[in-house]
Write an enzyme that holds these catalytic residues in place. Structure first.
Site, PDB file in Angstrom:
ATOM      1  N   LYS A 112      44.571  -1.587  53.730  1.00  0.00           N
ATOM      2  CA  LYS A 112      44.885  -2.733  54.593  1.00  0.00           C
ATOM      3  C   LYS A 112      46.198  -2.552  55.325  1.00  0.00           C
ATOM      4  O   LYS A 112      46.308  -2.871  56.506  1.00  0.00           O
ATOM      5  CB  LYS A 112      44.930  -4.035  53.778  1.00  0.00           C
ATOM      6  CG  LYS A 112      43.550  -4.571  53.427  1.00  0.00           C
ATOM      7  CD  LYS A 112      43.630  -6.010  52.943  1.00  0.00           C
ATOM      8  CE  LYS A 112      42.287  -6.488  52.421  1.00  0.00           C
ATOM      9  NZ  LYS A 112      42.377  -7.807  51.781  1.00  0.00           N
ATOM     10  N   LYS A 195      31.658  -0.117  53.189  1.00  0.00           N
ATOM     11  CA  LYS A 195      31.159  -1.320  52.506  1.00  0.00           C
ATOM     12  C   LYS A 195      31.042  -2.483  53.491  1.00  0.00           C
ATOM     13  O   LYS A 195      31.809  -2.575  54.457  1.00  0.00           O
ATOM     14  CB  LYS A 195      32.054  -1.678  51.320  1.00  0.00           C
ATOM     15  CG  LYS A 195      33.357  -2.308  51.704  1.00  0.00           C
ATOM     16  CD  LYS A 195      34.054  -2.964  50.526  1.00  0.00           C
ATOM     17  CE  LYS A 195      35.356  -3.565  51.039  1.00  0.00           C
ATOM     18  NZ  LYS A 195      36.120  -4.322  50.115  1.00  0.00           N
ATOM     19  N   LYS A 198      33.789  -8.857  55.255  1.00  0.00           N
ATOM     20  CA  LYS A 198      34.022  -9.985  56.159  1.00  0.00           C
ATOM     21  C   LYS A 198      34.892  -9.572  57.328  1.00  0.00           C
ATOM     22  O   LYS A 198      34.854 -10.199  58.381  1.00  0.00           O
ATOM     23  CB  LYS A 198      34.713 -11.125  55.389  1.00  0.00           C
ATOM     24  CG  LYS A 198      33.750 -11.942  54.546  1.00  0.00           C
ATOM     25  CD  LYS A 198      34.490 -13.031  53.774  1.00  0.00           C
ATOM     26  CE  LYS A 198      34.687 -12.632  52.334  1.00  0.00           C
ATOM     27  NZ  LYS A 198      35.544 -13.458  51.528  1.00  0.00           N
TER      28      LYS A 198
HETATM   29  P1  TYM Z   1      36.700 -10.763  48.076  1.00  0.00           P
HETATM   30  O1  TYM Z   1      36.882 -12.141  48.587  1.00  0.00           O
HETATM   31  O2  TYM Z   1      37.007  -9.626  48.972  1.00  0.00           O
HETATM   32  O3  TYM Z   1      35.220 -10.555  47.582  1.00  0.00           O
HETATM   33  C1  TYM Z   1      34.614 -11.440  46.654  1.00  0.00           C
HETATM   34  C2  TYM Z   1      33.693 -10.680  45.713  1.00  0.00           C
HETATM   35  O4  TYM Z   1      32.661 -10.000  46.444  1.00  0.00           O
HETATM   36  C3  TYM Z   1      32.640  -8.620  46.097  1.00  0.00           C
HETATM   37  N1  TYM Z   1      32.244  -7.842  47.282  1.00  0.00           N
HETATM   38  C4  TYM Z   1      31.252  -6.952  47.307  1.00  0.00           C
HETATM   39  N2  TYM Z   1      30.390  -6.533  46.357  1.00  0.00           N
HETATM   40  C5  TYM Z   1      29.490  -5.610  46.708  1.00  0.00           C
HETATM   41  N3  TYM Z   1      29.398  -5.082  47.962  1.00  0.00           N
HETATM   42  C6  TYM Z   1      30.234  -5.468  48.932  1.00  0.00           C
HETATM   43  N4  TYM Z   1      30.137  -4.965  50.155  1.00  0.00           N
HETATM   44  C7  TYM Z   1      31.218  -6.447  48.636  1.00  0.00           C
HETATM   45  N5  TYM Z   1      32.199  -7.059  49.359  1.00  0.00           N
HETATM   46  C8  TYM Z   1      32.813  -7.899  48.511  1.00  0.00           C
HETATM   47  C9  TYM Z   1      34.058  -8.319  45.664  1.00  0.00           C
HETATM   48  O5  TYM Z   1      34.127  -7.169  44.859  1.00  0.00           O
HETATM   49  C10 TYM Z   1      34.426  -9.574  44.931  1.00  0.00           C
HETATM   50  O6  TYM Z   1      33.926  -9.552  43.604  1.00  0.00           O
HETATM   51  N6  TYM Z   1      40.742 -10.061  45.235  1.00  0.00           N
HETATM   52  C11 TYM Z   1      39.406 -10.611  45.247  1.00  0.00           C
HETATM   53  C12 TYM Z   1      39.380 -12.095  44.948  1.00  0.00           C
HETATM   54  C13 TYM Z   1      40.064 -12.493  43.701  1.00  0.00           C
HETATM   55  C14 TYM Z   1      39.572 -12.340  42.372  1.00  0.00           C
HETATM   56  C15 TYM Z   1      40.552 -12.910  41.527  1.00  0.00           C
HETATM   57  C16 TYM Z   1      38.400 -11.797  41.847  1.00  0.00           C
HETATM   58  C17 TYM Z   1      41.273 -13.112  43.591  1.00  0.00           C
HETATM   59  N7  TYM Z   1      41.571 -13.367  42.298  1.00  0.00           N
HETATM   60  C18 TYM Z   1      40.386 -12.930  40.113  1.00  0.00           C
HETATM   61  C19 TYM Z   1      38.255 -11.800  40.458  1.00  0.00           C
HETATM   62  C20 TYM Z   1      39.226 -12.373  39.630  1.00  0.00           C
HETATM   63  C21 TYM Z   1      38.818 -10.427  46.634  1.00  0.00           C
HETATM   64  O7  TYM Z   1      39.488 -10.250  47.600  1.00  0.00           O
HETATM   65  O8  TYM Z   1      37.470 -10.563  46.697  1.00  0.00           O
END
Ligand code: TYM
Length: 332
Positions: A112, A195, A198
């Site tokens: 990022k 991947k 968003k």
């Molecule tokens: P975020 O918002 O990017 O994504 C949310 C969840 O979706 C999963 N994900 C995917 N899984 C499979 N294929 C994909 N292309 C794909 N894109 C996204 C992510 O792995 C995630 O599980 N840092 C985290 C949010 C967070 C969090 C936490 C998660 C903040 N605190 C505590 C677990 C526990 C994030 O940015 O996810």
């Protein structure tokens, strides 16, 4: 029931298919056997610029999609991260035991910050994983169901928990990431080695949970495949078709082999039509339900407030213990 924790960023109007398949489907499945906490991590979202009015709306929309996808706010604690002050407070404490180099090794930060450039990269983006560790550790979570891209952050969380416990005394449960091997990474439809995200540059390869079903169907029909013309799974040589098969299998609960058999001797056109139908049937009702919930934002806000109060209770106990253990003077 053992604790489970996970969250998503409210960084777009809609979640994408990777969030749904890689995370939400597991959450829904696991919520009955675990004491689950699911947050909308708005404090994480602001590590990159967000328009204030839009952030508020995206936060509601993300919460509505959790519920529409089957997370039950009476069963699971579904809340907004910033409503629970302990997150920011514990993140500060944890940042004081996190190494600069350790944080600098996080691949998501490296990706990022390379994309935004030095001057537009905030310190918040750098300490993002520490806030994530706080999320997880506040609730003494045992399991953290996430997609593949969050694995390194959960590893850091474990390291910080172990370090704290060793240095100051047992305050935290050591959590474990739960990663569903088959669906850990859903790929972009136009660029099936990257991947689905968003924040993808082009919208053409991203399937949005709340999109018009006709639009999603069109994207699937235009998804990149290959010239071989046979529907079978081969991640290396047929990344496009393999990704479509993964999505098909995840949404129907069918084995990939059974889907291959079903489409044996038929072309990609048929297969894509089949998948488009699967996606529309799955996302359509979620979209409708989310829109219904969003028609009554006051009720949604009330549900979120009630759950934040439940989260507060658990988080405050951990935070007070941490403050004591590190020697902060108690306010009497
Ligand atoms: P975020 O918002 O990017 O994504 C949310 C969840 O979706 C999963 N994900 C995917 N899984 C499979 N294929 C994909 N292309 C794909 N894109 C996204 C992510 O792995 C995630 O599980 N840092 C985290 C949010 C967070 C969090 C936490 C998660 C903040 N605190 C505590 C677990 C526990 C994030 O940015 O996810």
């Amino acid at each position: 029931r053992p604790r489970l924790y996970s969250g998503m960023q409210p960084s777009a109007d809609s979640l994408q298919a990777g969030n749904y398949i890689g995370a939400l489907l597991q959450w829904r499945e696991m919520q009955s056997s675990f004491d689950a906490f699911f947050s909308v991590v708005d404090l994480h979202a602001i590590t990159v610029p967000q328009a204030p009015a839009e952030l508020r709306e995206k936060t509601r929309r993300t919460a509505a999609q959790y519920i529409a996808a089957g997370i039950e706010p009476s069963k699971s604690t579904l809340y907004v991260q910033s409503h629970v002050r302990a997150h920011a407070e514990l993140a500060w404490i944890l940042s004081t035991i996190t190494g600069f180099g350790e944080a600098g090794r996080m691949t998501q930060f490296k990706d990022k910050s390379a994309r935004y450039g030095q001057d537009s990269t905030s310190v918040g983006l750098f300490t993002y994983p520490v806030l994530m560790a706080a999320d997880i550790l506040l609730y003494q979570s045992e399991l953290v169901p996430v997609g593949d891209d969050q694995k390194q952050h959960v590893e850091l969380t474990r390291d910080l928990a172990e370090r704290f416990n060793k240095r100051f005394g047992e305050a935290f449960t050591i959590p474990k990431a739960v990663i569903q091997k088959d669906t850990a990474r859903i790929y972009d439809l136009q660029n099936p080695t990257a991947k689905m995200s968003k924040s993808a540059e082009s919208d053409a390869g991203v399937l949005w949970l709340l999109d018009d079903p006709a639009k999603s169907a069109k994207k699937i029909m235009r998804a990149v495949t290959d010239t071989e013309g046979s529907v079978h799974y081969d991640r290396e040589n047929k990344p496009g078709v393999s990704n479509l098969l993964t999505i098909y299998a995840a949404l129907t609960g069918q084995q990939i082999g059974a889907i291959e058999d079903e489409y044996a001797g038929r072309g990609y056109g048929d297969f894509k039509k089949g998948l488009a139908e699967v996606v529309v049937n799955e996302f359509g009702p979620v979209r409708e339900r989310a829109n219904e919930l969003l028609d009554d934002p006051a009720e949604l806000d009330r549900v979120l407030a009630g759950n934040a109060a439940k989260a507060d209770e658990v988080a405050d106990v951990t935070l007070a213990d941490v403050y004591d253990k590190i020697g902060l003077l108690r306010r009497v």
